[in-house]
Design a protein around this motif. Structure first.
Motif, PDB file in Angstrom:
ATOM      1  N   ASP A  45       0.834  -1.206   0.000  1.00  0.00           N
ATOM      2  CA  ASP A  45       0.000   0.000   0.000  1.00  0.00           C
ATOM      3  C   ASP A  45       0.869   1.256   0.000  1.00  0.00           C
ATOM      4  O   ASP A  45       0.621   2.210  -0.752  1.00  0.00           O
ATOM      5  CB  ASP A  45      -0.913   0.022   1.233  1.00  0.00           C
ATOM      6  N   VAL A  46       1.885   1.261   0.858  1.00  0.00           N
ATOM      7  CA  VAL A  46       2.768   2.427   0.961  1.00  0.00           C
ATOM      8  C   VAL A  46       3.565   2.608  -0.325  1.00  0.00           C
ATOM      9  O   VAL A  46       3.673   3.724  -0.862  1.00  0.00           O
ATOM     10  CB  VAL A  46       3.713   2.291   2.169  1.00  0.00           C
ATOM     11  N   ASP A  47       4.127   1.507  -0.831  1.00  0.00           N
ATOM     12  CA  ASP A  47       4.930   1.580  -2.059  1.00  0.00           C
ATOM     13  C   ASP A  47       4.097   2.095  -3.231  1.00  0.00           C
ATOM     14  O   ASP A  47       4.571   2.928  -4.024  1.00  0.00           O
ATOM     15  CB  ASP A  47       5.507   0.204  -2.400  1.00  0.00           C
ATOM     16  N   ASP A  48       2.872   1.609  -3.356  1.00  0.00           N
ATOM     17  CA  ASP A  48       2.006   2.045  -4.461  1.00  0.00           C
ATOM     18  C   ASP A  48       1.671   3.530  -4.332  1.00  0.00           C
ATOM     19  O   ASP A  48       1.654   4.268  -5.340  1.00  0.00           O
ATOM     20  CB  ASP A  48       0.712   1.231  -4.479  1.00  0.00           C
ATOM     21  N   PHE A  49       1.411   3.988  -3.106  1.00  0.00           N
ATOM     22  CA  PHE A  49       1.068   5.392  -2.891  1.00  0.00           C
ATOM     23  C   PHE A  49       2.253   6.295  -3.234  1.00  0.00           C
ATOM     24  O   PHE A  49       2.086   7.335  -3.901  1.00  0.00           O
ATOM     25  CB  PHE A  49       0.634   5.617  -1.442  1.00  0.00           C
ATOM     26  N   LEU A  50       3.452   5.916  -2.815  1.00  0.00           N
ATOM     27  CA  LEU A  50       4.642   6.716  -3.116  1.00  0.00           C
ATOM     28  C   LEU A  50       4.907   6.750  -4.618  1.00  0.00           C
ATOM     29  O   LEU A  50       5.331   7.776  -5.160  1.00  0.00           O
ATOM     30  CB  LEU A  50       5.861   6.162  -2.378  1.00  0.00           C
ATOM     31  N   GLU A  51       4.645   5.643  -5.292  1.00  0.00           N
ATOM     32  CA  GLU A  51       4.830   5.618  -6.747  1.00  0.00           C
ATOM     33  C   GLU A  51       3.846   6.555  -7.430  1.00  0.00           C
ATOM     34  O   GLU A  51       4.196   7.256  -8.397  1.00  0.00           O
ATOM     35  CB  GLU A  51       4.660   4.190  -7.273  1.00  0.00           C
ATOM     36  N   GLU A  52       2.607   6.622  -6.935  1.00  0.00           N
ATOM     37  CA  GLU A  52       1.621   7.554  -7.487  1.00  0.00           C
ATOM     38  C   GLU A  52       2.095   8.993  -7.310  1.00  0.00           C
ATOM     39  O   GLU A  52       1.971   9.819  -8.225  1.00  0.00           O
ATOM     40  CB  GLU A  52       0.272   7.369  -6.787  1.00  0.00           C
ATOM     41  N   LEU A  53       2.639   9.301  -6.134  1.00  0.00           N
ATOM     42  CA  LEU A  53       3.134  10.652  -5.890  1.00  0.00           C
ATOM     43  C   LEU A  53       4.304  10.973  -6.808  1.00  0.00           C
ATOM     44  O   LEU A  53       4.407  12.093  -7.329  1.00  0.00           O
ATOM     45  CB  LEU A  53       3.558  10.812  -4.424  1.00  0.00           C
ATOM     46  N   ARG A  54       5.204  10.015  -7.003  1.00  0.00           N
ATOM     47  CA  ARG A  54       6.348  10.248  -7.887  1.00  0.00           C
ATOM     48  C   ARG A  54       5.886  10.563  -9.313  1.00  0.00           C
ATOM     49  O   ARG A  54       6.434  11.455  -9.974  1.00  0.00           O
ATOM     50  CB  ARG A  54       7.282   9.036  -7.884  1.00  0.00           C
ATOM     51  N   ARG A  55       4.878   9.833  -9.777  1.00  0.00           N
ATOM     52  CA  ARG A  55       4.370  10.084 -11.129  1.00  0.00           C
ATOM     53  C   ARG A  55       3.746  11.476 -11.223  1.00  0.00           C
ATOM     54  O   ARG A  55       3.920  12.179 -12.224  1.00  0.00           O
ATOM     55  CB  ARG A  55       3.352   9.016 -11.520  1.00  0.00           C
ATOM     56  N   SER A  56       3.035  11.881 -10.173  1.00  0.00           N
ATOM     57  CA  SER A  56       2.414  13.206 -10.177  1.00  0.00           C
ATOM     58  C   SER A  56       3.469  14.309 -10.225  1.00  0.00           C
ATOM     59  O   SER A  56       3.337  15.289 -10.956  1.00  0.00           O
ATOM     60  CB  SER A  56       1.537  13.381  -8.932  1.00  0.00           C
ATOM     61  N   VAL A  57       4.516  14.150  -9.409  1.00  0.00           N
ATOM     62  CA  VAL A  57       5.572  15.159  -9.378  1.00  0.00           C
ATOM     63  C   VAL A  57       6.330  15.187 -10.703  1.00  0.00           C
ATOM     64  O   VAL A  57       6.710  16.246 -11.203  1.00  0.00           O
ATOM     65  CB  VAL A  57       6.532  14.898  -8.202  1.00  0.00           C
ATOM     66  N   ALA A  58       6.542  14.012 -11.293  1.00  0.00           N
ATOM     67  CA  ALA A  58       7.259  13.938 -12.571  1.00  0.00           C
ATOM     68  C   ALA A  58       6.483  14.659 -13.677  1.00  0.00           C
ATOM     69  O   ALA A  58       7.075  15.325 -14.529  1.00  0.00           O
ATOM     70  CB  ALA A  58       7.509  12.490 -12.958  1.00  0.00           C
ATOM     71  N   ARG A  59       5.145  14.527 -13.636  1.00  0.00           N
ATOM     72  CA  ARG A  59       4.335  15.224 -14.650  1.00  0.00           C
ATOM     73  C   ARG A  59       4.310  16.721 -14.377  1.00  0.00           C
ATOM     74  O   ARG A  59       4.192  17.523 -15.296  1.00  0.00           O
ATOM     75  CB  ARG A  59       2.910  14.651 -14.661  1.00  0.00           C
ATOM     76  N   ALA A  60       4.398  17.082 -13.100  1.00  0.00           N
ATOM     77  CA  ALA A  60       4.525  18.488 -12.680  1.00  0.00           C
ATOM     78  C   ALA A  60       3.397  19.381 -13.179  1.00  0.00           C
ATOM     79  O   ALA A  60       3.611  20.548 -13.490  1.00  0.00           O
ATOM     80  CB  ALA A  60       5.878  19.053 -13.120  1.00  0.00           C
ATOM     81  N   THR A  61       2.178  18.848 -13.262  1.00  0.00           N
ATOM     82  CA  THR A  61       1.051  19.712 -13.596  1.00  0.00           C
ATOM     83  C   THR A  61       0.600  20.437 -12.336  1.00  0.00           C
ATOM     84  O   THR A  61       0.658  19.885 -11.231  1.00  0.00           O
ATOM     85  CB  THR A  61      -0.118  18.905 -14.168  1.00  0.00           C
ATOM     86  N   ALA A  62       0.161  21.665 -12.481  1.00  0.00           N
ATOM     87  CA  ALA A  62      -0.198  22.491 -11.328  1.00  0.00           C
ATOM     88  C   ALA A  62      -1.272  21.841 -10.471  1.00  0.00           C
ATOM     89  O   ALA A  62      -1.200  21.851  -9.240  1.00  0.00           O
ATOM     90  CB  ALA A  62      -0.660  23.871 -11.800  1.00  0.00           C
ATOM     91  N   ILE A  63      -2.279  21.270 -11.126  1.00  0.00           N
ATOM     92  CA  ILE A  63      -3.385  20.669 -10.379  1.00  0.00           C
ATOM     93  C   ILE A  63      -2.897  19.503  -9.530  1.00  0.00           C
ATOM     94  O   ILE A  63      -3.255  19.367  -8.359  1.00  0.00           O
ATOM     95  CB  ILE A  63      -4.495  20.210 -11.345  1.00  0.00           C
ATOM     96  N   GLU A  64      -2.068  18.645 -10.122  1.00  0.00           N
ATOM     97  CA  GLU A  64      -1.588  17.474  -9.390  1.00  0.00           C
ATOM     98  C   GLU A  64      -0.686  17.878  -8.231  1.00  0.00           C
ATOM     99  O   GLU A  64      -0.771  17.316  -7.137  1.00  0.00           O
ATOM    100  CB  GLU A  64      -0.849  16.527 -10.339  1.00  0.00           C
ATOM    101  N   LEU A  65       0.181  18.843  -8.460  1.00  0.00           N
ATOM    102  CA  LEU A  65       1.082  19.275  -7.395  1.00  0.00           C
ATOM    103  C   LEU A  65       0.303  19.897  -6.234  1.00  0.00           C
ATOM    104  O   LEU A  65       0.619  19.685  -5.069  1.00  0.00           O
ATOM    105  CB  LEU A  65       2.109  20.275  -7.941  1.00  0.00           C
ATOM    106  N   GLN A  66      -0.720  20.680  -6.561  1.00  0.00           N
ATOM    107  CA  GLN A  66      -1.517  21.318  -5.515  1.00  0.00           C
ATOM    108  C   GLN A  66      -2.336  20.310  -4.724  1.00  0.00           C
ATOM    109  O   GLN A  66      -2.710  20.565  -3.576  1.00  0.00           O
ATOM    110  CB  GLN A  66      -2.434  22.375  -6.133  1.00  0.00           C
TER     111      GLN A  66
END
Length: 200
Positions: free
Chosen positions: A138-159
């Motif tokens: 669960d933790v690993d999957d959640f951190l991977e989701e966050l990494r993908r969001s930061v990598a895309r760096a869209t304003a909505i996802e970062l906020q």
């Protein structure tokens, strides 16, 4: 960063996790504010000796200040005082927004460091087995989701990251099943959430 910027600095208030005693932090900020615009090297040097080892009483289940935010702010003040002291000794100005310099930016702007994928490196959490822990997958999957969001760096996802962290829930595994130390995971995500808020 002027004296008023130090005195008006706002920190996230904690209650159900550890934080720094608010009155102790406020009192120390008062001291920093008095020194912020001084032209006396001796006063700056004396305060620089106090900042790194400064410790505040830790609170829990009562209001306190977010410890990471306070520590990061004091790091920025220390850097500013160091630069100000250098300017007083050399007569030079860096023009980079140091303490007391005209046109300097407040901490929230000048010392802001954006959240990056590197901040979400695969942390090494203690693995539990004979006590409760968070389900590793669960933790690993959640951190991977966050990494993908930061990598895309869209304003909505970062906020959205601070709210996603706040609402995150992980299955708790019991004895004889490996999990991640819950306090370590919570502390890591608190730090990421704080940096994400400061990156806005």
């Amino acid at each position: 960063m002027t004296a008023s910027m130090i005195l008006n600095q706002k920190f996230t208030v904690t209650k159900f996790r550890e934080g720094y005693d608010m009155s102790e932090v406020d009192s120390f900020l008062d001291e920093l504010g008095m020194v912020a615009e001084t032209h006396e090297p001796a006063e700056l040097e004396a305060m620089l000796r106090e900042i790194p080892p400064k410790r505040f009483q830790v609170t829990k289940f009562q209001n306190g200040y977010d410890m990471i935010e306070v520590d990061e702010f004091l790091d920025a003040v220390e850097a500013g005082f160091t630069e100000r002291l250098r300017e007083l000794h050399t007569g030079a100005t860096s023009g980079t927004g140091s303490l007391g310099a005209s046109g300097s930016e407040p901490f929230s702007q000048s010392a802001r460091v954006p959240l990056s994928v590197a901040d979400l490196h695969e942390p090494k959490f203690t693995v539990t087995k004979f006590r409760e822990g968070y389900k590793k997958q669960d933790v690993d999957d959640f951190l991977e989701e966050l990494r993908r969001s930061v990598a895309r760096a869209t304003a909505i996802e970062l906020q959205s990251i601070p709210d996603r962290i706040l609402n995150a829930q992980f299955k708790v595994v019991g004895f004889f099943k490996e999990g991640y130390d819950m306090l370590e995971v919570d502390d890591f995500l608190d730090a990421i959430g704080t940096k994400a808020r400061n990156s806005r």
